[in-house]
Each structure stands twice: as structure tokens, then as C-alpha cells.
Design a protein around this motif. Structure first.
Motif, PDB file in Angstrom:
ATOM      1  N   GLN A  65      88.331 -21.661 133.243  1.00 27.40           N
ATOM      2  CA  GLN A  65      88.966 -22.461 132.195  1.00 27.40           C
ATOM      3  C   GLN A  65      88.120 -22.487 130.917  1.00 27.40           C
ATOM      4  O   GLN A  65      87.953 -23.514 130.274  1.00 27.40           O
ATOM      5  N   TRP A  66      87.588 -21.321 130.573  1.00 26.88           N
ATOM      6  CA  TRP A  66      86.759 -21.194 129.372  1.00 26.88           C
ATOM      7  C   TRP A  66      87.616 -21.367 128.126  1.00 26.88           C
ATOM      8  O   TRP A  66      88.705 -20.807 128.021  1.00 26.88           O
ATOM      9  N   ALA A  73      81.550 -24.476 119.671  1.00 32.38           N
ATOM     10  CA  ALA A  73      81.725 -25.278 120.880  1.00 32.38           C
ATOM     11  C   ALA A  73      82.329 -24.426 121.988  1.00 32.38           C
ATOM     12  O   ALA A  73      83.232 -23.621 121.753  1.00 32.38           O
ATOM     13  N   LEU A  74      81.825 -24.617 123.184  1.00 36.12           N
ATOM     14  CA  LEU A  74      82.273 -23.866 124.353  1.00 36.12           C
ATOM     15  C   LEU A  74      82.508 -24.852 125.487  1.00 36.12           C
ATOM     16  O   LEU A  74      81.643 -25.679 125.797  1.00 36.12           O
ATOM     17  N   ARG A  75      83.686 -24.782 126.100  1.00 34.67           N
ATOM     18  CA  ARG A  75      84.048 -25.692 127.185  1.00 34.67           C
ATOM     19  C   ARG A  75      84.471 -24.872 128.398  1.00 34.67           C
ATOM     20  O   ARG A  75      85.155 -23.858 128.271  1.00 34.67           O
ATOM     21  N   ASN A  90      84.840 -30.873 140.893  1.00 36.27           N
ATOM     22  CA  ASN A  90      84.921 -30.138 139.635  1.00 36.27           C
ATOM     23  C   ASN A  90      84.266 -30.924 138.504  1.00 36.27           C
ATOM     24  O   ASN A  90      84.427 -32.149 138.429  1.00 36.27           O
ATOM     25  N   PHE A  91      83.580 -30.206 137.640  1.00 35.87           N
ATOM     26  CA  PHE A  91      82.992 -30.801 136.440  1.00 35.87           C
ATOM     27  C   PHE A  91      83.371 -29.958 135.240  1.00 35.87           C
ATOM     28  O   PHE A  91      83.468 -28.733 135.338  1.00 35.87           O
ATOM     29  N   GLN A  92      83.566 -30.631 134.118  1.00 36.13           N
ATOM     30  CA  GLN A  92      83.811 -29.930 132.858  1.00 36.13           C
ATOM     31  C   GLN A  92      82.573 -30.099 131.974  1.00 36.13           C
ATOM     32  O   GLN A  92      82.053 -31.207 131.828  1.00 36.13           O
ATOM     33  N   TYR A  93      82.116 -28.991 131.437  1.00 32.48           N
ATOM     34  CA  TYR A  93      80.936 -28.975 130.562  1.00 32.48           C
ATOM     35  C   TYR A  93      81.361 -28.574 129.163  1.00 32.48           C
ATOM     36  O   TYR A  93      82.255 -27.756 128.995  1.00 32.48           O
ATOM     37  N   GLU A  94      80.671 -29.139 128.192  1.00 30.93           N
ATOM     38  CA  GLU A  94      80.854 -28.687 126.818  1.00 30.93           C
ATOM     39  C   GLU A  94      79.481 -28.427 126.214  1.00 30.93           C
ATOM     40  O   GLU A  94      78.592 -29.281 126.282  1.00 30.93           O
ATOM     41  N   PHE A  95      79.320 -27.234 125.678  1.00 32.73           N
ATOM     42  CA  PHE A  95      78.085 -26.822 125.018  1.00 32.73           C
ATOM     43  C   PHE A  95      78.373 -26.629 123.540  1.00 32.73           C
ATOM     44  O   PHE A  95      79.481 -26.232 123.170  1.00 32.73           O
ATOM     45  N   LYS A  96      77.360 -26.886 122.732  1.00 37.22           N
ATOM     46  CA  LYS A  96      77.476 -26.646 121.293  1.00 37.22           C
ATOM     47  C   LYS A  96      76.346 -25.721 120.860  1.00 37.22           C
ATOM     48  O   LYS A  96      75.230 -25.803 121.379  1.00 37.22           O
ATOM     49  N   ARG A  97      76.683 -24.841 119.917  1.00 34.56           N
ATOM     50  CA  ARG A  97      75.663 -23.953 119.372  1.00 34.56           C
ATOM     51  C   ARG A  97      74.876 -24.747 118.325  1.00 34.56           C
ATOM     52  O   ARG A  97      75.450 -25.355 117.435  1.00 34.56           O
ATOM     53  N   VAL A  98      73.565 -24.714 118.455  1.00 31.97           N
ATOM     54  CA  VAL A  98      72.704 -25.461 117.525  1.00 31.97           C
ATOM     55  C   VAL A  98      72.117 -24.508 116.492  1.00 31.97           C
ATOM     56  O   VAL A  98      72.361 -23.307 116.532  1.00 31.97           O
TER      57      VAL A  98
END
Length: 111
Positions: A65-66, A73-75, A90-98
Motif C-alpha cells: 500500500q505504498w 512524503a512516503l506512506r 498491521n501498522f501504517q508508517y509515514e516517512f518524510k524526506r528531510v
């Protein structure tokens, strides 16, 4: 990708809410994941996996589910599986580019 792999490998082996603070090193500046400890936001929680032996890590079975809600932002979803009991969570992660170009953890939640 190295930061994402590290976060997943840490998160799948946590044995208590206190361990959530280990994610802060891999997080966006200002995020404190130890604040989520009371919610049991780790896969190996006794509230989420009632029959799993918590001395063992759970397996990160699937990452899917990318999506990119923004250019920086990437989820995605990670499915964790307990080999001994067959339980999943299940876990949902969100990453941000710094600014340095790396991806840092911005949020996580159980879904």
C-alpha cells in the motif's frame, strides 16, 4: 531505504512501550515516539498479540500500500506475523524526506 529498514527491524522486536524511544533517533526532528507507549503501538504488544511468545521478534511479512501523498512524503503498510501463534497486526508508517535527503519517520499507527 536504509532508514526504513532500520525502523522496521527495531519496531518488530520491541518488548515494551519504553522501547518506542529508540525510534526517535530515526524520526523527524521534534517527534517523540515514546509518547505513544501507552497506546501499545508496537507489534509485539501483549494487547495486540495475546498468544505470541514475546521473547521472539515478530516477522515483517509484507510491506505494501505504498503511496506518496506529497513529493517529500512516503506512506506504506507493514504486516507483522507471529511465527509461533499465527497472529498478525498491521501498522501504517509515514516517512518524510528531510533537508539532507534522507527519509525520517514522521508517524506510525496501528490499522
Amino acid at each position: 531505504m536504509p532508514n526504513i529498514k532500520k525502523v522496521i527491524s527495531l519496531h518488530r522486536c520491541m518488548k515494551s512501550g519504553d522501547n518506542m524511544r529508540m525510534l526517535n533517533f530515526h524520526a523527524v526532528t521534534g517527534r517523540d515516539f515514546s509518547q505513544l507507549a501507552w497506546l501499545n503501538p508496537y507489534p509485539n504488544s501483549s494487547d495486540l498479540m495475546k498468544y505470541h511468545n514475546r521473547n521472539n521478534c515478530v516477522a515483517a511479512r509484507t510491506m505494501d500500500q505504498w503511496s506518496m501523498p506529497a513529493l517529500n512524503a512516503l506512506r506504506f503498510r507493514a504486516v507483522y506475523f507471529a511465527e509461533d501463534s499465527g497472529e498478525t497486526v498491521n501498522f501504517q508508517y509515514e516517512f518524510k524526506r528531510v533537508e539532507d535527503g534522507s527519509w525520517k519517520l514522521d508517524s506510525l499507527r496501528r490499522i
